[in-house]
Design an enzyme around this catalytic site. Structure first.
Site, mmCIF file in Angstrom:
data_model
loop_
_atom_site.group_PDB
_atom_site.id
_atom_site.type_symbol
_atom_site.label_atom_id
_atom_site.label_comp_id
_atom_site.label_asym_id
_atom_site.label_seq_id
_atom_site.Cartn_x
_atom_site.Cartn_y
_atom_site.Cartn_z
ATOM 1 N N HIS A 53 7.145 -10.957 -10.480
ATOM 2 C CA HIS A 53 5.993 -10.065 -10.479
ATOM 3 C C HIS A 53 4.792 -10.882 -10.027
ATOM 4 O O HIS A 53 4.804 -12.118 -10.081
ATOM 5 C CB HIS A 53 5.745 -9.499 -11.876
ATOM 6 C CG HIS A 53 6.778 -8.492 -12.306
ATOM 7 N ND1 HIS A 53 6.979 -7.295 -11.635
ATOM 8 C CD2 HIS A 53 7.667 -8.488 -13.333
ATOM 9 C CE1 HIS A 53 7.943 -6.609 -12.231
ATOM 10 N NE2 HIS A 53 8.387 -7.314 -13.260
ATOM 11 N N CYS A 70 4.609 -8.180 -6.077
ATOM 12 C CA CYS A 70 3.532 -7.224 -5.884
ATOM 13 C C CYS A 70 2.205 -7.966 -5.943
ATOM 14 O O CYS A 70 2.104 -9.067 -6.478
ATOM 15 C CB CYS A 70 3.595 -6.123 -6.936
ATOM 16 S SG CYS A 70 3.721 -6.740 -8.625
#
Length: 304
Positions: free
Chosen positions: A202, A250
């Site tokens: 992430h 992301c």
């Protein structure tokens, strides 16, 4: 209220319907034993939340690639195997195989474009190194489904390119920094011609998340730290050599646009411009050069 929001955003409605339809199809395949899962995988699929079933299905297929091909061709596309058809035409050459440039062509290009191509060392003398860092499970963030498949695919690709690949998983930001510094210090880089760094986790607009990350207690390795570790000052073994960084994460938190201007920014420090550095065998170099950086997403306010 939810129905009203979906009417205002028809694309979101289509996305939801598509996901539900796909999950229904996959559940039908499992329940009717069209897909012969192991009992453990079948139980995991049946017990999974509705929104997670498609990811559990994919993870199970990744452990059995032969079954994946069977399901796709015969059950979904309804294409029967032609392995016993003596009149069947020879299959076309696979386009998934990495083809290297013929040596004669390589030598010609290396001579004609010497100023534009990074030097490539001979295979028997080089020690190419690559590093994959992948975080899949987190204390406070969602599980990254399919990460094992990403590791396997990237590792195979890099090995085909002649790199010795190290894989590190389940790391905090501090651990990632330690692993990167140790990798940058490897002696093998001196006899290499390039390197690959692959980071999968992430992310935030400014860095990649460690396994302990949360909104209250950030656990983020800044991208600037990565560049600093491998710059011309700190990683002598890779100086003037291409350093390819692939970041699959992301980057939520900021819009995907940037203001630009026609004139370049002024130099922050011109103190070296007038110095005669050649007298002491010192040359002025760009601190961060020869980096090739790929992000899987643009900066965005929404994490998908």
């Amino acid at each position: 209220m939810a129905e009203s929001n979906h009417r205002k955003n028809p694309l979101k409605m289509v996305e939801i319907v598509g996901k539900n339809l796909l999950t229904s199809v996959l559940e039908n395949l499992v329940q009717n034993d069209v897909v012969k899962f192991e009992e453990e995988d079948k139980e995991k699929f049946n017990n999974a939340e509705w929104r997670d079933k498609r990811w559990v299905f994919v993870d199970a297929l990744q452990r059995n690639p032969a079954m994946a091909g069977h399901v796709l061709t015969e059950k979904i596309l309804n294409v029967k195997s032609k392995s016993h058809d003596v009149n069947a035409a020879e299959p076309a050459e696979s386009t998934d195989v990495l083809k290297l440039c013929p040596r004669e062509e390589f030598l010609r290009l290396s001579t004609e474009m010497a100023d534009e191509i990074y030097p490539i060392k001979e295979r028997n003398n080089r020690t190419r190194q690559a590093l994959i860092i992948c975080n899949t499970k987190f204390e406070h963030l969602a599980l990254r489904y399919g990460a094992d498949f990403d590791i396997s695919g990237m590792k195979g690709l890099l090995e085909d390119l002649g790199y010795a690949v190290s894989v590190e998983e389940k790391l905090t930001a501090r651990d990632m920094e330690s692993v990167l510094r140790a990798f940058a210090d490897r002696q093998e880089h001196s006899s290499s011609d390039s390197t690959f760094l692959v980071l999968m986790s992430h992310g935030t607009p400014d860095g990649i998340c460690g396994t302990m990350h949360s909104d209250k207690t950030p656990d983020v390795l800044p991208y600037e730290t990565i560049y600093q570790i491998f710059n011309s000052c700190n990683c002598r073994g890779l100086r003037d050599k291409p350093k390819v960084i692939i970041i699959q994460a992301c980057r939520g938190g900021s819009p995907g646009g940037v203001w630009v201007r026609d004139s370049p920014a002024a130099l922050e420090d011109n103190s070296f411009q007038s110095q005669k550095l050649d007298e002491d065998a010192i040359s002025l170099r760009h601190k961060e050069k020869d980096f090739i950086i790929f992000f899987s997403s643009t900066p965005s306010p929404t994490i998908i």
